[in-house]
Enzyme design. Structure first.
Site, PDB file in Angstrom:
ATOM      1  N   ASP A  62      50.181  39.715  47.508  1.00  0.00           N
ATOM      2  CA  ASP A  62      48.962  39.031  47.101  1.00  0.00           C
ATOM      3  C   ASP A  62      49.277  37.532  47.091  1.00  0.00           C
ATOM      4  OD1 ASP A  62      46.945  37.757  45.741  1.00  0.00           O
ATOM      5  OD2 ASP A  62      46.804  39.221  44.113  1.00  0.00           O
ATOM      6  N   TYR A 120      49.152  38.989  38.077  1.00  0.00           N
ATOM      7  CA  TYR A 120      47.693  38.878  37.991  1.00  0.00           C
ATOM      8  C   TYR A 120      47.116  39.124  39.381  1.00  0.00           C
ATOM      9  CZ  TYR A 120      42.966  37.184  37.645  1.00  0.00           C
ATOM     10  OH  TYR A 120      41.595  37.117  37.701  1.00  0.00           O
ATOM     11  N   TYR A 168      35.968  34.268  30.876  1.00  0.00           N
ATOM     12  CA  TYR A 168      36.774  34.682  29.721  1.00  0.00           C
ATOM     13  C   TYR A 168      36.283  34.071  28.406  1.00  0.00           C
ATOM     14  CZ  TYR A 168      39.617  35.373  33.890  1.00  0.00           C
ATOM     15  OH  TYR A 168      40.040  35.718  35.153  1.00  0.00           O
ATOM     16  N   LYS A 196      41.439  31.978  47.642  1.00  0.00           N
ATOM     17  CA  LYS A 196      41.491  30.679  46.974  1.00  0.00           C
ATOM     18  C   LYS A 196      41.489  29.469  47.925  1.00  0.00           C
ATOM     19  CE  LYS A 196      42.657  31.786  42.306  1.00  0.00           C
ATOM     20  NZ  LYS A 196      43.264  33.028  41.849  1.00  0.00           N
TER      21      LYS A 196
END
Ligand SMILES: *Cc1c(COP(=O)(O)O)cnc(C)c1O
Length: 452
Positions: free
Chosen positions: A275, A155, A20, A302
């Site tokens: 998710d 997200y 980003y 993750k």
């Protein structure tokens, strides 16, 4: 020979993209020279010859390093697997590391999630989950069901389908109009924090707080149901981060909302995707939020490998797998080159074993009480809009955007690595962080809040 820090950083600035960022105005980066336990060694004064400074990692490398760094059990797992073989294709071949990981995933996740697809990153797993949902609808004869229902503030990753279900502002939907699939967005669930705030404001009147909380959920439920009813004919599935929206805004919300997702999915013939790439493996205080209500499709990533390497998985039920098999092609058309990478799988199995053996629940509860006790006093401080904690996550929301550079510097000066975004200064430390480490986390956040 080790290159001087300045040379490395100069090349980095000219050539290396960071998450980003703009190449024309690269944000500052710090050089990591070591990592052990809950700490990172950073070169904070290039050129000074002072060498590295050890700071507590308040971010667990973005949710992943739950056991900290240099974990002997994970090191041993990868070393043993390297000695056997590091990678083989998964098409037409299989191997014990993948099978043993799949067995563990089936065991630790809710009953019924028995079919495992190994993916190479969280975003890819979300792509696979959405593909499963759409293909299942085709398999059961409803090819017109092509849109996903989700909530604002989520997200789900940075690839295109993932962006399409990520919060429209956070996902920059306006920039991608015409290119992103247009999904259906319902209001964000009410904050679990509103309940706590209410409770602490009115500590004597618990009934009042409980009523307030129930009302907020009921109002949201009515809105959510209205959006689902309106679009039912074109909806294929629901995708959400259960219990805690992460990178979209660090927003914990009540368990009751998960039951609403389940009911609405069942009423309209939708598949429910959770998710749990951020929430999985104990982070919220539950091993998986899916224990509250089971989804039809579950994504994990993750912390799956304890933060060692990229790996994710999609789990689904027999019913969904059979529906997919009944679609025109019969097969799930997905197969990453590094699917089921043996090194990643071996580490993931060792990480799950370590989590269960070490008693993750006591660790997460300890982190939770320490963060709650340490951060709660910031409520009401100048510039602080809200303080909230869930499991091993602590969030301080400001009433304005954080000055990231100043906040980061202040935290580092207090011995803590943080990565604030938007108006949020937040932490999800490794579960192995000691009480002293957690005191550093609290001091660092307090300093960051003061500086931001
Ligand atoms: C990080 C994250 C992803 C994307 O995972 P990557 O491994 O970065 O592709 C998806 N969903 C959630 C909830 C996440 O936190």
């Amino acid at each position: 020979m080790v290159e001087p820090v300045e040379t490395l950083l100069a090349f980095d600035r000219e050539h290396v993209w960071h998450p980003y960022t703009a190449v024309t105005d690269p944000a500052g980066v710090r050089l990591v020279t070591g990592a052990a336990g809950a700490r990172l060694e950073l070169d904070l004064s290039p050129g000074s010859g002072r060498g590295g400074e050890w700071v507590v990692d308040g971010m667990s490398s973005w949710w992943a390093a739950i056991h900290g760094y240099g974990v002997p059990e994970l090191d041993a797992a990868v070393t043993a697997q390297v000695a056997d073989f590091s990678h083989v294709m998964f098409g037409g071949l299989t191997h014990a590391p993948a099978i043993e990981l799949a067995r563990r995933l089936v065991t630790v996740t809710p009953d019924g999630l028995d079919r495992v697809f190994l993916a190479d990153s969280g975003s890819v797993s979300v792509e696979v989950a959405i593909k499963m949902v759409l293909q299942w609808q085709r398999g059961v004869g409803r090819p017109e069901r092509t849109r996903m229902l989700t909530v604002y503030g989520g997200y789900h990753g940075d690839t295109f389908d993932c962006m399409s279900v990520t919060d429209p502002v956070g996902g920059m939907h306006s920039m991608w109009r015409g290119l992103l699939p247009e999904q259906v967005f319902a209001p964000q669930p009410p904050g679990a924090a509103s309940y706590l705030t209410e409770m602490s404001a009115n500590p004597g009147d618990r009934d009042d707080s409980v009523r307030y909380h129930a009302q907020a959920v009921a109002q949201w439920e009515a809105e959510f149901r209205r959006v689902a009813d309106e679009h039912a004919h074109e909806l294929a599935g629901i995708i959400v981060e259960p219990l805690l929206q992460g990178a979209g805004g660090m927003h914990p919300y009540p368990e009751d909302c998960l039951r609403v997702f389940r009911e609405v999915a069942d009423e309209h013939g939708l598949l429910l995707v959770f998710d749990e790439i951020a929430t999985g493996f104990g982070r919220t205080g539950r091993l998986f939020a899916s224990e509250v209500v089971a989804p039809d499709v579950l994504c994990v990533g993750k912390a799956l490998t304890g933060g060692y390497v990229s790996l994710a998985a999609v789990l689904t039920t027999e019913r969904v797998a059979r529906g997919i098999a009944a679609s025109e092609s019969g097969v799930l058309m997905h197969g990453p080159t590094f699917m089921g990478n043996p090194l990643a799988c071996a580490i993931a199995s060792a990480s799950i074993d370590l989590l269960l053996d070490r008693g993750w629940k006591a660790e997460v509860d300890r982190v939770h009480s320490r963060l709650t006790a340490g951060l709660e006093p910031l409520r009401g401080a100048a510039g602080v809009a809200d303080v909230r904690t869930i499991g091993a996550v602590g969030v301080v929301q400001l009433d304005r955007p954080v000055d990231v550079e100043r906040a980061t510097e202040a935290a580092l000066a207090a011995g803590l690595w943080l990565r604030p975004f938007r108006d949020l200064i937040y932490t999800m430390p490794p579960y192995v962080a000691s009480d002293d480490d957690l005191d550093v986390v609290v001091r660092g956040i307090t300093a960051a809040v003061g500086a931001a």
